[in-house]
Design a protein around this motif. Structure first.
Motif, PDB file in Angstrom:
ATOM      1  N   PRO A 304       0.829  -1.213   0.000  1.00  0.00           N
ATOM      2  CA  PRO A 304       0.000   0.000   0.000  1.00  0.00           C
ATOM      3  C   PRO A 304       0.858   1.256   0.000  1.00  0.00           C
ATOM      4  CG  PRO A 304      -0.829  -1.611   1.575  1.00  0.00           C
ATOM      5  CD  PRO A 304       0.497  -2.132   1.102  1.00  0.00           C
ATOM      6  N   PHE A 305       0.523   2.199  -0.893  1.00  0.00           N
ATOM      7  CA  PHE A 305       1.297   3.430  -1.018  1.00  0.00           C
ATOM      8  C   PHE A 305       0.438   4.664  -0.815  1.00  0.00           C
ATOM      9  CE2 PHE A 305       3.070   6.934  -3.591  1.00  0.00           C
ATOM     10  CZ  PHE A 305       4.309   7.062  -2.967  1.00  0.00           C
ATOM     11  N   ALA A 306      -0.781   4.655  -1.339  1.00  0.00           N
ATOM     12  CA  ALA A 306      -1.623   5.845  -1.231  1.00  0.00           C
ATOM     13  C   ALA A 306      -3.084   5.470  -1.403  1.00  0.00           C
ATOM     14  CB  ALA A 306      -1.224   6.880  -2.281  1.00  0.00           C
ATOM     15  N   THR A 307      -3.951   6.363  -0.933  1.00  0.00           N
ATOM     16  CA  THR A 307      -5.379   6.249  -1.198  1.00  0.00           C
ATOM     17  C   THR A 307      -5.793   7.387  -2.120  1.00  0.00           C
ATOM     18  OG1 THR A 307      -5.976   7.597   0.719  1.00  0.00           O
ATOM     19  CG2 THR A 307      -5.800   5.202   1.051  1.00  0.00           C
ATOM     20  N   VAL A 308      -6.886   7.186  -2.829  1.00  0.00           N
ATOM     21  CA  VAL A 308      -7.407   8.189  -3.761  1.00  0.00           C
ATOM     22  C   VAL A 308      -8.848   8.501  -3.376  1.00  0.00           C
ATOM     23  CG1 VAL A 308      -7.821   8.795  -6.167  1.00  0.00           C
ATOM     24  CG2 VAL A 308      -5.978   7.195  -5.583  1.00  0.00           C
ATOM     25  N   SER A 309      -9.146   9.792  -3.237  1.00  0.00           N
ATOM     26  CA  SER A 309     -10.515  10.224  -2.969  1.00  0.00           C
ATOM     27  C   SER A 309     -10.734  11.539  -3.715  1.00  0.00           C
ATOM     28  CB  SER A 309     -10.742  10.395  -1.459  1.00  0.00           C
ATOM     29  OG  SER A 309      -9.846  11.350  -0.928  1.00  0.00           O
ATOM     30  N   GLY A 310     -11.744  12.277  -3.341  1.00  0.00           N
ATOM     31  CA  GLY A 310     -12.018  13.538  -4.018  1.00  0.00           C
ATOM     32  C   GLY A 310     -13.011  13.381  -5.139  1.00  0.00           C
ATOM     33  N   ARG A 311     -13.023  14.388  -6.011  1.00  0.00           N
ATOM     34  CA  ARG A 311     -13.977  14.419  -7.105  1.00  0.00           C
ATOM     35  C   ARG A 311     -13.270  14.212  -8.432  1.00  0.00           C
ATOM     36  NH1 ARG A 311     -18.964  13.547  -5.971  1.00  0.00           N
ATOM     37  NH2 ARG A 311     -19.518  14.586  -7.925  1.00  0.00           N
ATOM     38  N   ASP A 312     -14.045  13.827  -9.427  1.00  0.00           N
ATOM     39  CA  ASP A 312     -13.531  13.669 -10.782  1.00  0.00           C
ATOM     40  C   ASP A 312     -12.871  14.976 -11.223  1.00  0.00           C
ATOM     41  OD1 ASP A 312     -13.045  12.920 -13.363  1.00  0.00           O
ATOM     42  OD2 ASP A 312     -15.151  12.781 -13.972  1.00  0.00           O
ATOM     43  N   GLY A 313     -11.593  14.892 -11.603  1.00  0.00           N
ATOM     44  CA  GLY A 313     -10.857  16.073 -12.010  1.00  0.00           C
ATOM     45  C   GLY A 313     -10.083  16.734 -10.893  1.00  0.00           C
ATOM     46  N   ALA A 314     -10.342  16.352  -9.639  1.00  0.00           N
ATOM     47  CA  ALA A 314      -9.622  16.931  -8.499  1.00  0.00           C
ATOM     48  C   ALA A 314      -9.326  15.823  -7.493  1.00  0.00           C
ATOM     49  CB  ALA A 314     -10.434  18.046  -7.853  1.00  0.00           C
ATOM     50  N   PRO A 315      -8.496  14.847  -7.866  1.00  0.00           N
ATOM     51  CA  PRO A 315      -8.206  13.737  -6.946  1.00  0.00           C
ATOM     52  C   PRO A 315      -7.407  14.206  -5.738  1.00  0.00           C
ATOM     53  CG  PRO A 315      -6.732  13.664  -8.833  1.00  0.00           C
ATOM     54  CD  PRO A 315      -7.745  14.729  -9.128  1.00  0.00           C
ATOM     55  N   VAL A 316      -7.613  13.532  -4.623  1.00  0.00           N
ATOM     56  CA  VAL A 316      -6.865  13.797  -3.398  1.00  0.00           C
ATOM     57  C   VAL A 316      -6.088  12.534  -3.047  1.00  0.00           C
ATOM     58  CG1 VAL A 316      -7.014  14.344  -0.946  1.00  0.00           C
ATOM     59  CG2 VAL A 316      -8.566  15.456  -2.574  1.00  0.00           C
TER      60      VAL A 316
END
Length: 364
Positions: A304-316
């Motif tokens: 595991p390296f990272a998680t991805v969240s946020g909105r389409d076009g603005a990932p966090v």
């Protein structure tokens, strides 16, 4: 006729639009990372090499020529029909939707079709700067017997500079001997082959199938690509599957991906599964997009390296424990996301020389 098919953005957006978002998401106290776990400089060098190929002068010169390669499409009336059909293939400017729409368009099936008219086979087209149009030069030889040749030029604003030829592009029609539509396009500058790829389209039983495969190169790097798109509509639900591969073999850099999307009543759900291999490390990315909300994970060398969240076009992007990534790590992750956009943009540009001909083959 102006065409903008498959130039949209979909799940990913252009890099400058999200640099600030990445910086914000990765600011603050950075969670301690294992030294040497990610060589960000080496990773970004691989992406820079790919960008160099996609932004090369020869590739841009060809793009200016590409629109003229549909000059054989017929009368202005048929061109207008094609324009209307093409407009419907770019819903909301979403490149993924447009790509799967192209596949759905051919789902009704077709026998082998030769798209280039017999009267144009073996001829060479040059650009008439005074008339602002492509014309046949009957004095030139060397065009393929089963295709046409277009002379390529340096740009002069938004059109070719007819006084500065750079090479040629051969559009070769293989449809007479195939199950559906099949074309090959080769672009040469001097003695250097810039681009060489095949496009095929066929459909049956409500499922359309579009492929493009070949290579694009500059003087430093050779980018091999393979894009396979299947799409159709079942019970009012649009479904598409896009499988692709990109590779720069000399750098041991390879990307494989699969995008699945479903759209019903205006609501779209999609998943992206990517495998990115550098010479020193590999990433695995799995992201879902449900009505614009992103959720997913990124692994580095299967950890595991990272998680991805946020909105389409603005990932966090965050660490698995919710901490902050460094700006360099966030930039690498964005470049991984950006690869998907690059694939759809490349697909659109490769289809551009022949999209009118393809539409006309199905609607006339």
């Amino acid at each position: 006729m102006t065409r903008h098919v498959m130039r949209g953005t979909g799940m990913v957006r252009r890099l400058p639009m999200v640099l600030l978002a990445i910086a914000a998401a990765c600011s603050g106290t950075t969670e301690p990372r294992t030294p040497g776990k990610l060589n960000t400089d080496a990773a970004l060098t691989d992406y820079s090499a790919m960008d160099g190929v996609l932004q090369s002068t020869a590739w841009k010169n060809f793009q200016m020529t590409a629109s003229g390669m549909t000059a054989m499409g017929g009368t202005s009336a048929t061109a207008s029909i094609a324009a209307g059909a093409l407009a419907k293939l770019a819903p909301a400017g979403d490149s993924r939707a447009a790509a799967t729409a192209m596949a759905s368009f051919v789902a009704t099936g077709t026998a082998g079709i030769q798209l280039i008219s017999a009267g144009n086979l073996g001829k060479t087209f040059i650009y008439d700067g005074l008339g602002h149009r492509w014309v046949v030069d009957s004095t030139r030889t060397g065009a393929p017997a089963n295709g046409v040749r277009f002379i390529t030029y340096e740009p002069n604003g938004v059109e070719p500079d007819a006084t500065k030829p750079t090479g040629y592009a051969d559009l070769i029609d293989l449809g007479a001997t195939s199950a559906g539509i099949a074309l090959r396009l080769v672009v040469v500058e001097g003695t250097f082959t810039v681009l060489d790829y095949h496009t095929t389209l066929e459909g049956a039983n409500g499922i359309g199938h579009v492929t493009v495969d070949g290579f694009l190169q500059n003087r430093n790097d050779k980018l091999e690509f393979d894009v396979d798109i299947k799409g159709g509509n079942t019970n009012g639900v649009d479904r598409g599957d896009i499988t692709f591969g990109l590779a720069i073999a000399s750098r041991a850099f390879h990307v494989e991906g699969h995008v699945h999307s479903e759209k019903s009543n205006g609501a779209e759900h999609s998943t992206v599964d990517l495998s990115v291999k550098h010479s020193f490390a590999s990433f695995g990315v799995q992201v879902a997009n449900d009505l614009g909300a992103l959720s997913g994970v990124v692994k580095l060398n299967d950890a595991p390296f990272a998680t991805v969240s946020g909105r389409d076009g603005a990932p966090v992007f965050k660490t698995p424990s919710g901490g902050d990534l460094s700006v360099a790590e966030g930039l690498v992750l964005w470049k991984i996301f950006d690869v998907t956009k690059d694939v759809f943009d490349l697909f659109g540009h490769l289809i551009d020389p022949i999209d009118d001909l393809i539409i006309l083959a199905f609607i006339l």
